[in-house]
Design a protein around this motif. Structure first.
Motif, mmCIF file in Angstrom:
data_model
loop_
_atom_site.group_PDB
_atom_site.id
_atom_site.type_symbol
_atom_site.label_atom_id
_atom_site.label_comp_id
_atom_site.label_asym_id
_atom_site.label_seq_id
_atom_site.Cartn_x
_atom_site.Cartn_y
_atom_site.Cartn_z
ATOM 1 N N ALA B 110 0.834 -1.207 0.000
ATOM 2 C CA ALA B 110 0.000 0.000 0.000
ATOM 3 C C ALA B 110 0.864 1.250 0.000
ATOM 4 N N LEU B 111 0.257 2.342 -0.435
ATOM 5 C CA LEU B 111 0.943 3.640 -0.393
ATOM 6 C C LEU B 111 1.202 4.024 1.059
ATOM 7 N N LEU B 112 2.418 4.430 1.354
ATOM 8 C CA LEU B 112 2.715 4.940 2.693
ATOM 9 C C LEU B 112 2.158 6.364 2.735
ATOM 10 N N ASN B 113 0.999 6.442 3.337
ATOM 11 C CA ASN B 113 0.178 7.639 3.170
ATOM 12 C C ASN B 113 0.492 8.687 4.237
ATOM 13 N N VAL B 114 1.555 9.433 4.010
ATOM 14 C CA VAL B 114 1.913 10.512 4.934
ATOM 15 C C VAL B 114 1.479 11.836 4.296
ATOM 16 N N SER B 115 0.621 12.544 4.996
ATOM 17 C CA SER B 115 0.171 13.838 4.471
ATOM 18 C C SER B 115 0.629 14.947 5.427
ATOM 19 N N TYR B 116 0.645 16.148 4.912
ATOM 20 C CA TYR B 116 1.178 17.283 5.675
ATOM 21 C C TYR B 116 0.144 18.409 5.704
ATOM 22 N N THR B 117 -0.027 18.983 6.863
ATOM 23 C CA THR B 117 -0.886 20.167 6.974
ATOM 24 C C THR B 117 -0.012 21.344 7.373
ATOM 25 N N LEU B 118 -0.035 22.367 6.536
ATOM 26 C CA LEU B 118 0.731 23.584 6.813
ATOM 27 C C LEU B 118 -0.250 24.642 7.299
ATOM 28 N N VAL B 173 -0.886 19.036 2.011
ATOM 29 C CA VAL B 173 -0.106 18.423 0.928
ATOM 30 C C VAL B 173 -0.273 16.914 1.079
ATOM 31 N N GLU B 174 -0.891 16.298 0.099
ATOM 32 C CA GLU B 174 -1.218 14.874 0.230
ATOM 33 C C GLU B 174 -0.137 13.977 -0.361
ATOM 34 N N ALA B 175 -0.081 12.763 0.183
ATOM 35 C CA ALA B 175 0.947 11.808 -0.244
ATOM 36 C C ALA B 175 0.874 11.546 -1.742
ATOM 37 N N LYS B 176 -0.328 11.519 -2.281
ATOM 38 C CA LYS B 176 -0.474 11.197 -3.705
ATOM 39 C C LYS B 176 0.126 12.285 -4.590
ATOM 40 N N ASP B 177 0.310 13.483 -4.049
ATOM 41 C CA ASP B 177 0.895 14.575 -4.835
ATOM 42 C C ASP B 177 2.403 14.670 -4.657
ATOM 43 N N LEU B 178 2.947 13.774 -3.836
ATOM 44 C CA LEU B 178 4.399 13.775 -3.604
ATOM 45 C C LEU B 178 5.000 12.517 -4.227
ATOM 46 N N THR B 179 6.277 12.316 -4.027
ATOM 47 C CA THR B 179 6.898 11.093 -4.538
ATOM 48 C C THR B 179 6.358 9.913 -3.749
#
Lengths: 156, 384
Positions: B110-118, B173-179
């Motif tokens: 599965a995607l390692l789903n780390v998201s960021y809130t700024l 910033v969502e994991a799917k928009d990052l590497t």
């Protein structure tokens, strides 16, 4: 939506049939009610999120619950410097068995609980714990022997 | 040796003792989509005092050599809690707080789903980049291996304009928009997120395989190969035994099959396997081609010798105990001889082959992605 509801209803049936026993098994393994709550809830939550693709949902949730519990135990042992004098109310027979189980290694305890309480065969347990049947047989044999001796001492 | 009856006696003893324990009903919690996880900061200490059954009141942890107990979110918050999120004020962006969040448990593949809130806590607007290379993840796996998505970013990036965060504003910033990083390592994982270039404290993420033993190496390879749209039909290696065969063009193409060296590496973890296929052409380069461990990325791959027509393809799959093999990473490096012709690139996925376009022959290059597809290049029109 109908499929999802069917799936959820089927899993709830599994929960109603297996949930209590699974919780007790995880508790016998971890001796921690909060971890048991979380492991069982997490296992069913993951099963719900997977849709209807599980061939054997009961076995699957047992496996996931034990894996989640195992992870929490590892974390707990890493942070074991602080003690917590929690107090439970337990009936005497349960306490005796839990105390005896507490003298087994975690692997022995998991194998004994899954086999003698969960009713799972060695091969399934190997799959659940990510081990081999040979290793499970060894843990089971040693754990059983030790548990018997401890319980006999208590009975004497 | 204990008899069958003895075993049954143990069954009975355990059942009669354990069945007397009251188990709480956690179904509502399980079926609540927003359920908190144990490692998510729930106050477990408060839940520990539970009425489990009528009977003797005993301080169980004083008499049991079972397992040492830690608070895990009890009376000393922060000291022992396992976070689901980690947060810090950003030094280079005064007034901006970044919080990285991850699930408590992920499944292999599965995607390692780390998201960021700024969040901009200042009174002025601030510009944040959202630039993927400013958000690498470092993962320490349970086997001691370390994985860094920065390894996937060591190439040129298109310009990202950034975004202005107004005073009090926030952005996710969502994991799917990052590497993207797919779980291909044994847990538990220590995941160190980086937010706008600043490392945050690590998160602990469990890897929970879906029950069942990991497949055998042979089965894992076979199932992974079945997810390659026939790519290895004529070049199927055995576990740890490479083979020389041919890689054919997609059905209906007028391109020629080429001879290649094909190998596979299989790693077995708790409840899942990881299969990494490698294709090397010209085949003679295969034995001397070393694909480093780590993420399957073209930035890691050796490049075929300049002046030849060749490629190195890597494609990795996670194979669970049940279900389909999941692609988790791929990369290709190519070299070709200069000519007026074009290399023909194809993206091969589990479903089909797709035309990936053409590139003028000559020089070296590479590409890759999340692994959902692998790229295979044909050099029919390049010079010898």
């Amino acid at each position: 939506v109908e499929v999802i509801n069917d799936h959820a209803a089927a899993l709830e049936r599994v929960y109603r049939e297996e949930g209590d026993r699974l919780w007790r098994a995880v508790f016998a393994y971890t001796r921690d009610a909060a971890i048991s709550d979380d492991a069982v809830a997490e296992a069913f939550a993951q099963a719900l999120s997977r849709g209807d693709g599980l061939r054997d949902p009961a076995r699957w949730v047992w496996a996931v619950a034990f894996r989640v519990a195992k992870g929490h135990l590892s974390e707990r042992s890493r942070h074991a410097s602080v003690t917590d004098e929690a107090t439970y109310e337990l009936a005497e027979p349960a306490l005796e068995v839990l105390d005896a189980l507490g003298h087994l290694s975690p692997k022995q305890r998991a194998c004994v609980v899954l086999h003698h309480y969960g009713g799972y065969p060695v091969k399934d347990i190997a799959g659940m714990l990510g081990s081999t049947t040979a290793a499970v047989k060894v843990h089971l044999s040693h754990g059983r022997k030790r548990l018997r001796a401890l319980l006999e001492d208590l009975d004497a | 040796m204990p008899s069958h009856e003895d075993h049954e006696g143990l069954d009975r003893r355990l059942r009669s003792a354990l069945d007397g324990i009251d188990a709480p009903d956690v179904w509502d919690e399980a079926s609540n989509p927003a359920r908190p996880h144990l490692s998510g900061g729930r106050n477990v200490g408060a839940k520990r005092i539970g009425a489990l059954a009528v009977g003797v009141v005993v301080s169980i942890f004083s008499v049991v050599a079972l397992l040492q107990l830690s608070p895990m979110g009890g009376s000393t918050p922060g000291a022992t809690e396992v976070p689901l999120s980690t947060s810090a004020m950003l030094k280079d962006l005064p007034g901006v707080r970044c919080t990285a969040s991850a699930p408590a448990a992920v499944q292999p593949g599965a995607l390692l789903n780390v998201s960021y809130t700024l969040e901009n806590t200042s009174n002025e607007s601030v510009k944040v980049s959202g630039f993927p290379p400013s958000y690498p993840l470092v993962v320490q796996a349970a086997d001691g291996s370390s994985w860094n998505t920065a390894d996937l970013m060591n190439h040129s990036w298109p310009y990202v304009p950034g975004e202005s965060l107004s005073a009090g504003g926030s952005r996710v910033v969502e994991a799917k928009d990052l590497t993207r990083l797919y779980v291909q390592f044994p847990g538990p994982l220590s995941v160190t997120p980086t937010c706008e270039g600043q490392q945050l404290d690590p998160l602990r993420v469990e890897v929970s395989a879906a029950g069942g033993a990991a497949p055998s190496p042979e089965s894992a390879m076979s199932r992974a190969a079945n997810a390659t749209s026939g790519l290895f039909g004529q070049c199927m290696p055995q576990a740890d035994r490479p083979t020389i065969g041919t890689i054919g063009p997609p059905p209906g193409s007028d391109l020629s099959a080429f001879v290649a060296w094909c190998s596979a590496d299989v790693q077995t973890w708790d409840g899942f396997s990881v299969v990494t296929f490698v294709i090397v052409a010209p085949a003679g380069e295969g034995p001397s081609t070393v694909v480093p461990s780590g993420l399957a990325a073209f930035t890691h791959l050796p490049t075929p010798p300049r002046g030849s027509n060749g490629e190195v393809v890597v494609w990795r799959f996670v194979v669970p105990s049940e279900g389909k093999a999941m692609p988790v990473g791929s990369g290709v490096t190519v070299a070709s001889t200069s000519s007026q012709g074009y290399e023909r690139w194809f993206d091969v996925s589990s479903a089909d082959w797709r035309d990936g376009g053409a590139s003028l022959c000559g020089g070296t290059g590479g590409g890759g992605g999340s692994g959902a597809s692998a790229t295979v290049v044909f050099f029919d029109d390049c010079g010898e």
